[in-house]
Design a protein around this motif. Structure first.
Motif, PDB file in Angstrom:
ATOM      1  N   ARG A  20       0.763  -1.285   0.050  1.00 40.94           N
ATOM      2  CA  ARG A  20      -0.155  -0.045   0.003  1.00 40.94           C
ATOM      3  C   ARG A  20       0.755   1.407  -0.061  1.00 40.94           C
ATOM      4  N   PRO A  21       0.513   2.221  -0.392  1.00 37.17           N
ATOM      5  CA  PRO A  21      -0.940   2.428  -1.177  1.00 37.17           C
ATOM      6  C   PRO A  21      -0.991   2.058  -2.566  1.00 37.17           C
ATOM      7  N   TYR A  22      -2.146   1.440  -3.019  1.00 39.02           N
ATOM      8  CA  TYR A  22      -2.293   1.076  -4.392  1.00 39.02           C
ATOM      9  C   TYR A  22      -3.147   2.048  -5.069  1.00 39.02           C
ATOM     10  N   PRO A  23      -2.818   2.594  -6.336  1.00 36.61           N
ATOM     11  CA  PRO A  23      -3.608   3.779  -7.056  1.00 36.61           C
ATOM     12  C   PRO A  23      -4.795   3.199  -7.437  1.00 36.61           C
ATOM     13  N   ARG A  54      -7.815  -0.552  -7.704  1.00 39.23           N
ATOM     14  CA  ARG A  54      -7.942  -1.852  -7.116  1.00 39.23           C
ATOM     15  C   ARG A  54      -7.359  -2.877  -8.261  1.00 39.23           C
ATOM     16  N   ASP A  55      -7.311  -2.322  -9.668  1.00 37.07           N
ATOM     17  CA  ASP A  55      -6.612  -3.354 -10.361  1.00 37.07           C
ATOM     18  C   ASP A  55      -5.060  -3.654 -10.120  1.00 37.07           C
ATOM     19  N   ALA A  56      -4.476  -2.369  -9.371  1.00 38.25           N
ATOM     20  CA  ALA A  56      -2.967  -2.401  -8.972  1.00 38.25           C
ATOM     21  C   ALA A  56      -2.966  -3.475  -7.737  1.00 38.25           C
ATOM     22  N   LEU A  57      -3.995  -3.106  -6.752  1.00 36.46           N
ATOM     23  CA  LEU A  57      -4.147  -4.189  -5.656  1.00 36.46           C
ATOM     24  C   LEU A  57      -4.183  -5.529  -6.221  1.00 36.46           C
ATOM     25  N   GLU A  58      -5.070  -5.930  -7.036  1.00 36.13           N
ATOM     26  CA  GLU A  58      -5.404  -7.252  -7.765  1.00 36.13           C
ATOM     27  C   GLU A  58      -4.182  -7.657  -8.313  1.00 36.13           C
ATOM     28  N   GLN A  59      -3.335  -7.107  -8.878  1.00 36.68           N
ATOM     29  CA  GLN A  59      -2.432  -7.657  -9.719  1.00 36.68           C
ATOM     30  C   GLN A  59      -1.030  -7.873  -8.661  1.00 36.68           C
ATOM     31  N   VAL A  78      -8.420   5.945  -6.932  1.00 37.53           N
ATOM     32  CA  VAL A  78      -7.952   7.000  -5.950  1.00 37.53           C
ATOM     33  C   VAL A  78      -7.166   8.158  -6.777  1.00 37.53           C
ATOM     34  N   PRO A  79      -7.723   9.542  -6.286  1.00 35.69           N
ATOM     35  CA  PRO A  79      -7.197  10.644  -6.814  1.00 35.69           C
ATOM     36  C   PRO A  79      -5.607  10.569  -7.122  1.00 35.69           C
ATOM     37  N   ALA A  80      -5.012  10.907  -8.196  1.00 36.84           N
ATOM     38  CA  ALA A  80      -3.580  10.769  -8.405  1.00 36.84           C
ATOM     39  C   ALA A  80      -2.687  11.561  -7.394  1.00 36.84           C
ATOM     40  N   GLU A  81      -3.416  12.641  -6.879  1.00 40.49           N
ATOM     41  CA  GLU A  81      -2.518  13.476  -5.962  1.00 40.49           C
ATOM     42  C   GLU A  81      -2.388  12.643  -4.235  1.00 40.49           C
ATOM     43  N   THR A  82      -3.101  11.820  -4.178  1.00 40.30           N
ATOM     44  CA  THR A  82      -3.201  10.979  -2.951  1.00 40.30           C
ATOM     45  C   THR A  82      -2.117   9.911  -3.055  1.00 40.30           C
ATOM     46  N   VAL A  83      -1.560   9.634  -4.082  1.00 36.55           N
ATOM     47  CA  VAL A  83      -0.596   8.356  -4.237  1.00 36.55           C
ATOM     48  C   VAL A  83       0.645   8.620  -4.532  1.00 36.55           C
ATOM     49  N   PRO A  84       1.517   8.317  -3.827  1.00 30.91           N
ATOM     50  CA  PRO A  84       2.917   8.858  -3.916  1.00 30.91           C
ATOM     51  C   PRO A  84       3.400   8.282  -5.226  1.00 30.91           C
ATOM     52  N   ALA A  85       4.051   9.145  -6.041  1.00 30.27           N
ATOM     53  CA  ALA A  85       4.553   9.242  -7.346  1.00 30.27           C
ATOM     54  C   ALA A  85       5.284   7.831  -7.732  1.00 30.27           C
ATOM     55  N   GLU A  86       5.826   7.373  -6.671  1.00 32.37           N
ATOM     56  CA  GLU A  86       6.819   6.206  -6.906  1.00 32.37           C
ATOM     57  C   GLU A  86       5.906   4.681  -7.109  1.00 32.37           C
ATOM     58  N   THR A  87       4.548   4.870  -6.658  1.00 31.55           N
ATOM     59  CA  THR A  87       3.797   3.846  -6.826  1.00 31.55           C
ATOM     60  C   THR A  87       2.759   3.749  -7.753  1.00 31.55           C
ATOM     61  N   ARG A  88       2.829   4.853  -8.495  1.00 36.88           N
ATOM     62  CA  ARG A  88       1.759   5.151  -9.592  1.00 36.88           C
ATOM     63  C   ARG A  88       2.213   4.511 -10.950  1.00 36.88           C
TER      64      ARG A  88
END
Length: 178
Positions: free
Chosen positions: A35-38, A40-45, A168-178
């Motif tokens: 976490r954080p996942y941007p 659900r697809d990223a979480l599922e993968q 999730v809105p992109a601004e709430t996810v750290p750039a390295e996990t996008r």
């Protein structure tokens, strides 16, 4: 729950939730640590990638609490409720099919040392019986792989039922996990 809600859970709550999908501690740790996942697809993968590494020990650990196909899980916890929903087709099973599944469960446990596991959702009792009978001919090694694959299908179905596909809105996810 939205992916943002999942990301915001404290570690203990996230571990408890992910454990309901599949009770494999190293998998739970990896999924929660990602976490954080941007999306659900990223979480599922991530969950699917980790599940692809499951071995016999992981399978045995997860199945220690798993009900047999055809048995109604006791209790009112989330895991028991999920198992009852997933095995809904067994409530309408013909008596002879239910008896053959019970006998097959016994043969399977004697042969492989664990309960027979199949993704029951979307399958009829007759289909589950046919799969049980087919899998009794598997080698122990191929059965570990097949049962682990079934467990992964169950885990990913449970994940999709729990976490919505809303991004999730992109601004709430750290750039390295996008």
């Amino acid at each position: 729950m939205r992916i943002g809600d999942f990301n915001a859970l404290d570690e203990g709550e996230a571990r408890d939730l992910v454990s309901l999908w599949a009770a494999i501690p190293r998998w739970v740790t990896a999924v929660v640590a990602g976490r954080p996942y941007p999306t659900r697809d990223a979480l599922e993968q991530a969950a699917a990638t980790e599940a692809a590494t499951w071995d016999a020990a992981d399978l045995d650990e997860a199945l220690a609490q798993h009900p047999r196909i055809g048995e109604r899980p006791a209790g009112d916890d989330a895991s028991a409720r999920a198992s009852r929903r997933e095995q809904a087709a067994m409530t309408d099973a013909a008596a002879d099919v239910a008896q053959r599944i019970a006998a097959g469960n016994t043969r399977y446990e004697a042969r492989f040392g664990r309960v027979f596991l199949i993704r029951a959702r979307g399958r009829s009792a007759d289909e589950m019986l046919a799969e049980l009978e087919r899998r009794l001919a598997n080698t122990p090694e191929s059965e570990v792989a097949e049962a682990a694959g079934q467990l992964a299908e169950i885990a990913l179905l449970r994940l999709r039922e729990t976490v919505s596909a809303e991004a999730v809105p992109a601004e709430t996810v750290p750039a390295e996990t996008r």
